[in-house]
Design an enzyme around this catalytic site. Structure first.
Site, PDB file in Angstrom:
ATOM      1  N   HIS A 141       0.660  -1.719  -0.028  1.00 36.08           N
ATOM      2  CA  HIS A 141      -0.103  -0.384  -0.118  1.00 36.08           C
ATOM      3  C   HIS A 141       0.731   1.474   0.100  1.00 36.08           C
ATOM      4  CE1 HIS A 141      -3.409   2.919   1.066  1.00 36.08           C
ATOM      5  NE2 HIS A 141      -2.941   2.888   1.894  1.00 36.08           N
TER       6      HIS A 141
ATOM      7  N   LYS B 296      -0.578  11.009   0.640  1.00 34.21           N
ATOM      8  CA  LYS B 296      -0.015  10.276  -0.985  1.00 34.21           C
ATOM      9  C   LYS B 296      -0.487  11.342  -1.711  1.00 34.21           C
ATOM     10  CE  LYS B 296      -0.315   6.594   0.714  1.00 34.21           C
ATOM     11  NZ  LYS B 296      -1.447   6.160   2.023  1.00 34.21           N
TER      12      LYS B 296
ATOM     13  N   ASP C 218      -0.986   4.292  -4.966  1.00 32.80           N
ATOM     14  CA  ASP C 218      -2.054   3.453  -3.185  1.00 32.80           C
ATOM     15  C   ASP C 218      -1.698   2.404  -3.641  1.00 32.80           C
ATOM     16  OD1 ASP C 218      -4.348   3.604  -1.525  1.00 32.80           O
ATOM     17  OD2 ASP C 218      -5.376   2.373  -2.351  1.00 32.80           O
TER      18      ASP C 218
ATOM     19  N   ARG D  88      17.729  15.812  12.589  1.00 28.09           N
ATOM     20  CA  ARG D  88      18.417  17.190  11.842  1.00 28.09           C
ATOM     21  C   ARG D  88      19.646  17.406  10.505  1.00 28.09           C
ATOM     22  NH1 ARG D  88      17.502  21.909  16.340  1.00 28.09           N
ATOM     23  NH2 ARG D  88      17.725  23.622  14.712  1.00 28.09           N
TER      24      ARG D  88
END
Length: 312
Positions: free
Chosen positions: A138, A159, A177, A243
């Site tokens: 998926h 998405k 999908d 980061r």
């Protein structure tokens, strides 16, 4: 796992002429090819009948000097096995006795003007792809700056909206999908959409749309190599997020590792720009540029006093 190949697909991929369609499809069990010259001489012990059978100059040369009675006996036994299909190379015509037995057993027959060695390589490459391990996910696959990006995240996280924005920026959609990952070789992953949902997108509030019809032929790709993985997740206040990015994380699919990026989603974040940055960063890293070494070099130069450039 054995796979079924339609005759039209096989002929199209290898650029063959279909002489006899037979049952319309055939089953392959391995990417190996059989050159049945020894079988034409009458030796059928250990005959790899489950392989695609290629007739080249050697096989056809032997057939030409055989008597009709011998050929009848050879092809009677040859086609008594479960032959997937027959390919006659080098532009040679299909012998009448071969065609007759092929039609009796409903075995597809192809011809080509290409050399036997060339066809062997083309068929093996195709069978490698057809028989490659696959996994259905998926997820979405996009091609951004020629970098394949596999995007996953819980349902409704955005998405499809991300895919739409990247298409508008000139990038390519491969799947939305539902994605099938195929492993080629030891270290290559390729993603594609199942035929039933190819080019289709489900956008909440709008419904199902056809990206190819809406945005044009240049907005979609049938498949793409998958180079990086992006996981979208909801932003959690107080949670520490990456980061510096010095330590690359990886995710594994069918034994193949690819870089992984976890992107927290919250209002105001430009996800399309972030995915573009991930793709470009992948390309930079492929050129052996090491950002950690570069940052350390600059810090060392700064603290050693070697950094003297003055910006006014």
């Amino acid at each position: 796992m054995p796979k079924t190949i339609p005759v039209e697909v096989f002929a199209d991929k290898i650029d063959l002429k279909t002489v006899f369609k037979g049952r319309g499809e055939f089953v392959v069990h391995s990417n190996d090819i059989s050159r049945p010259s020894i079988q034409m001489a009458g030796y059928f012990k250990e005959f790899p009948s489950h392989r695609i059978q290629l007739f080249g100059r050697q096989e056809m040369g032997y057939i030409e000097q055989c008597s009709e009675a011998d050929l009848e006996a050879r092809f009677t036994e040859f086609f008594s096995y479960n032959i997937p299909c027959v390919v006659v190379c080098n532009g040679d015509p299909v012998p009448n006795v071969m065609m007759r037995h092929a039609m009796e057993h409903n075995v597809p027959v192809f011809t080509t003007k290409r050399s036997t060695s060339k066809i062997v390589h083309m068929v093996v490459d195709l069978l490698d792809a057809v028989l490659a391990p696959e996994e259905t996910l998926h997820a979405n696959v996009l091609n951004v700056y020629n970098v394949g990006v596999l995007v996953r995240g819980e349902s409704g996280i955005g998405k499809s909206e991300l895919t739409l924005e990247l298409i508008k920026r000139g990038h390519f959609m491969v799947s939305d999908d539902v994605t099938v990952l195929r492993k080629l070789g030891e270290s290559r992953l390729v993603g594609y959409a199942p035929p039933a949902v190819r080019n289709l997108m489900e956008v909440r509030g709008i419904g199902i749309i056809d990206a190819k019809l809406m945005f044009g032929l240049t907005s979609v790709l049938e498949s793409s190599q998958v180079d990086v993985y992006v996981e979208l997740s909801n932003w959690v206040e107080g949670q520490e997020y990456e980061r510096l990015g010095f330590d690359t994380e990886y995710i594994e699919f069918m034994g193949v590792k690819i870089p992984r990026y976890d992107i927290p989603v919250r209002p105001g974040r430009n996800l399309a720009a972030l995915v573009e940055a991930i793709a470009m960063n992948f390309r930079v890293r492929q050129s052996n540029y090491d950002i950690e070494k570069e940052v350390n070099r600059r810090l060392e130069a700064l603290y050693s006093g070697a950094e003297t450039e003055v910006i006014l």
